[in-house]
Motif scaffolding. Structure first.
Motif, short mmCIF file in Angstrom:
data_model
loop_
_atom_site.label_atom_id
_atom_site.label_comp_id
_atom_site.label_asym_id
_atom_site.label_seq_id
_atom_site.Cartn_x
_atom_site.Cartn_y
_atom_site.Cartn_z
N VAL A 45 0.82 -1.21 0.00
CA VAL A 45 0.00 0.00 0.00
C VAL A 45 0.86 1.27 0.00
CG1 VAL A 45 -2.01 -1.07 1.06
CG2 VAL A 45 -0.25 -0.07 2.53
N ASN A 46 2.15 1.14 -0.25
CA ASN A 46 3.04 2.31 -0.39
C ASN A 46 3.06 3.21 0.83
OD1 ASN A 46 3.74 1.64 -3.16
ND2 ASN A 46 1.65 2.24 -3.65
N CYS A 47 3.21 2.62 2.01
CA CYS A 47 3.10 3.43 3.23
C CYS A 47 4.44 3.92 3.75
CB CYS A 47 2.35 2.67 4.32
SG CYS A 47 3.34 1.44 5.19
N ALA A 52 6.64 2.60 5.46
CA ALA A 52 7.12 2.10 6.75
C ALA A 52 8.40 1.28 6.58
CB ALA A 52 6.03 1.27 7.44
N ALA A 79 9.73 -6.84 7.07
CA ALA A 79 8.68 -7.82 7.37
C ALA A 79 8.10 -7.59 8.76
CB ALA A 79 9.24 -9.23 7.27
N SER A 80 8.85 -6.93 9.62
CA SER A 80 8.39 -6.73 11.00
C SER A 80 7.50 -5.53 11.17
CB SER A 80 9.59 -6.58 11.94
OG SER A 80 10.39 -7.73 11.92
N ILE A 81 7.54 -4.60 10.23
CA ILE A 81 6.69 -3.41 10.37
C ILE A 81 5.57 -3.38 9.33
CG2 ILE A 81 7.96 -1.80 8.85
CD1 ILE A 81 7.49 0.33 11.13
N CYS A 82 5.71 -4.15 8.25
CA CYS A 82 4.69 -4.11 7.18
C CYS A 82 3.32 -4.45 7.76
CB CYS A 82 5.04 -5.12 6.08
SG CYS A 82 3.80 -5.10 4.76
N PRO A 83 2.29 -3.60 7.46
CA PRO A 83 0.96 -3.86 8.02
C PRO A 83 0.09 -4.76 7.15
CG PRO A 83 0.97 -1.73 6.92
CD PRO A 83 2.35 -2.31 6.76
N VAL A 84 0.59 -5.13 5.97
CA VAL A 84 -0.29 -5.84 5.03
C VAL A 84 0.17 -7.29 4.83
CG1 VAL A 84 -1.24 -5.86 2.70
CG2 VAL A 84 -0.78 -3.68 3.85
N ASN A 87 4.39 -12.49 6.17
CA ASN A 87 3.23 -12.34 7.04
C ASN A 87 2.01 -12.96 6.34
OD1 ASN A 87 4.53 -10.58 9.12
ND2 ASN A 87 4.73 -9.21 7.36
N SER A 120 -2.18 -13.39 9.93
CA SER A 120 -1.11 -13.27 10.93
C SER A 120 -0.99 -11.87 11.51
CB SER A 120 0.23 -13.70 10.32
OG SER A 120 0.63 -12.77 9.30
N LEU A 121 -1.50 -10.85 10.81
CA LEU A 121 -1.35 -9.47 11.33
C LEU A 121 -2.66 -8.91 11.85
CD1 LEU A 121 1.02 -7.90 8.65
CD2 LEU A 121 1.60 -9.03 10.82
N THR A 122 -3.74 -9.16 11.13
CA THR A 122 -5.02 -8.60 11.55
C THR A 122 -5.74 -9.50 12.52
OG1 THR A 122 -6.18 -9.70 9.75
CG2 THR A 122 -5.37 -7.47 9.32
#
Lengths: 491, 91
Positions: free
Chosen positions: B10-12, B14, B51-56, B69, B73-75
């Motif tokens: 999502v081009n954030c 991070a 990989a540790s900060i990516c929210p998607v 992820n 695993s994240l949501t």
């Protein structure tokens, strides 16, 4: 520190001992003058100011360092209005150009905030570069930031250096057990931390950040999302704790959760609170100074709180605008001075019109909806209102209790699937209100409102809202309409 | 092989901000990892930072080409729940 100013408020005449109770004009009255002065033209910090002044958010902060169960980082939609949603991500340079263009076109603008779409302090370089440039080019604009709090302690010095006078921290809990049900993970010291441990760290950082900001003289507002069954019973405790630490305003907002938003809560069917539940919780939050006029706006919102003019200021349009920044700043100063003069007049008029409360204590209160386009006046056509301000009028006075949106594409699962017209949806949104004040109204909606047990009233057009509500309440009392329970409403 | 970014990105910014090797660049349609510069964070951090900060979920692939992820695993949203939703919503 002088800023710990919230307690003990003098009981308002009329008996309610809550500092947050009473008329909205009085809501800030117990704050020291120095603080009132700092929030008097900040629409997000002063209920009264939000009728007059505009704000904007610039979306320069896309990265985030935590995940909240009410947020979906994939979401990006022009038609949705809620936190975390933006249409166009900006570089700091673009954000500065946009801010100057908006502040030239909307001279009521007093505040520039950075609120995402991620977390401003998880994007320190982009956030602070924007602030640095703006404090030079638009020194009259107040700068503020809204954050999840995880990185506040490490950035306190820089926030103070950039003259950030107002910081909002979203604090949904002070108990890690509760936090573990709201935050699935945080990114902390180069690792992704999950579960209760993540909540523990986040809470500790938020509380430390709050204390550090207060110690430095920054005004801190706390936002909390009310999540029924998760933190609703816990929020009065949050309110007590943050007040004790020197936060000066608490904004409890309803959870927004729809399956199509793709958030954890939305997909899993977690419901948001009803308006009555939200009001009851706000009332239960002790004598903390409560904010009730939040519109939960987008991270790129532009304009008065009830409106969003973001579409008028896309970067493509801004690049085509020719703006004389110095002249714009002078014009802003003139307009702000005129607003302050008008507010002074309005207050005098208000006081004159609401002064002798002829209604005896114990008389039942009435909810009155108001269509207002700003300036604190009853000045909007019923059919043009995309939201109504709701006031509770009672023997002790008139107080603002919230707002009802009418332009939601869906106002809840109970109405989903039926082909309700816009008018029917509006009437449903006004449930519980007995009167609606507006400048004008058509015959068809007039009849439909009356049939639904809501009395339309256009006789107070252009009057100050609270004075008009007080007058209507007195009229209802004199007509004997307050002797009986409210007429049954057809929803 | 290096870490890589998929079209789910999502081009954030991070990951770019936390990469110790400056191996990640902004690009269209989404951010990219320079495979020659990526060190898997070895020597810097225990976990790959992107990989540790990516929210998607699914946006970052590990050097074996597997989702760092995976879905859910994240949501915490069970993947079958998402599939069910996708099936009943209009495309």
């Amino acid at each position: 520190m002088e800023l710990k100013v919230l307690g003990p408020a003098k009981p308002a005449a009329g008996g309610c001992a809550k500092g947050s109770c009473g008329s909205t004009a009085d809501q800030m009255a117990h704050l020291p003058e120095a603080i009132r002065d700092r929030v008097k033209n900040h629409p997000c910090y002063s209920e009264e100011a939000h009728h007059h002044y505009a704000r904007m958010h610039v979306a320069v902060a896309p990265a985030c360092n935590i995940q909240c169960n009410y947020c979906n980082r994939k979401y990006d939609c022009a038609n949705e209005s809620r936190p975390g949603v933006v249409s166009e991500l900006l570089t700091p340079d673009q954000a500065v150009r946009k801010t100057l263009a908006v502040a030239a076109a909307i001279p009521q603008m007093s505040v520039l905030g950075i609120a995402g779409p991620g977390d401003p302090l998880a994007n320190p370089a982009r956030t602070f570069e924007t602030f640095r440039q703006l404090s030079e080019t638009a020194p009259d604009i107040k700068l503020c930031v809204s954050t999840n709090g995880l990185s506040v302690p490490e950035h306190v010095d820089e926030l103070v250096r950039h003259n950030i006078d107002h910081v909002t921290i979203t604090i949904n809990c002070v108990d890690p057990e509760v936090g573990a049900r709201i935050y699935p993970w945080i990114f902390w010291k180069n690792r992704r931390i999950r579960g209760r441990k993540a909540a523990e760290i986040l809470i500790e950082q938020q509380q430390r950040g709050l204390e550090m900001l207060v110690a430095r003289g920054v005004l801190v507002k706390v936002n909390s999302v009310m999540i029924p069954g998760v933190n609703d019973e816990h929020l009065p405790e949050v309110s007590r704790v943050v007040k004790e630490k020197g936060a000066f305003l608490h904004n409890v907002m309803p959870l927004i959760a729809e399956a199509e938003h793709g958030t954890y809560y939305g997909v899993m069917g977690q419901r948001g609170p009803t308006q009555a539940e939200l009001t009851a919780l706000q009332d239960a939050c002790g004598d903390m100074n409560m904010m009730r006029h939040c519109r939960q706006c987008r991270a790129d919102a532009v304009g008065l709180l009830g409106e969003d003019r973001g579409q008028e200021f896309t970067m493509a349009r801004i690049d085509a605008m020719a703006i004389d920044y110095a002249a714009a700043m002078e014009r802003r100063a003139a307009i702000h001075a005129a607003i302050e003069a008008a507010r002074e007049d309005g207050r005098a008029q208000q006081a004159a019109m609401t002064a002798p409360a002829a209604v005896p204590a114990g008389t039942r209160p009435v909810l009155i909806a108001v269509a207002s386009a700003g300036q604190g006046l009853v000045n909007q056509h019923f059919g043009h209102a995309r939201e109504f301000l709701v006031y509770e009028a009672g023997p002790a006075g008139v107080r603002f209790v919230g707002h009802r949106k009418t332009d939601q594409y869906c106002v809840g699962s109970s109405t989903c699937g039926d082909a309700g017209t816009a008018l029917e949806r509006t009437i449903r949104a006004l449930a519980g209100c007995e009167v609606v004040l507006c400048s004008k109204i058509g015959i068809e909606p007039w009849g439909a409102l009356e049939a639904a047990g809501i009395q339309p009233n256009g006789e107070h057009a252009m009057e100050p809202v609270e004075a008009a509500a007080a007058a209507v309440y007195r009229e209802m009392f004199e007509a004997g309409a307050l002797d009986a329970a409210p007429a049954a409403q057809i929803a | 092989m290096a870490y890589s970014i998929t079209s789910l990105c999502v081009n954030c910014f991070a990951c770019m901000d936390v990469c110790p090797s400056r191996a990640i660049a902004e690009a269209k349609p989404h951010f990219v990892v320079d495979a020659r510069t990526c060190t898997h964070c070895e020597g810097d951090y225990a976990d790959a930072q992107c990989a540790s900060i990516c929210p998607v979920e699914g946006a970052i692939l590990d050097p074996d080409g597997l989702a760092a992820n995976p879905p859910g695993s994240l949501t915490g949203i069970p993947p079958e729940r998402l599939l069910a939703l996708a099936a009943c919503s209009p495309a």
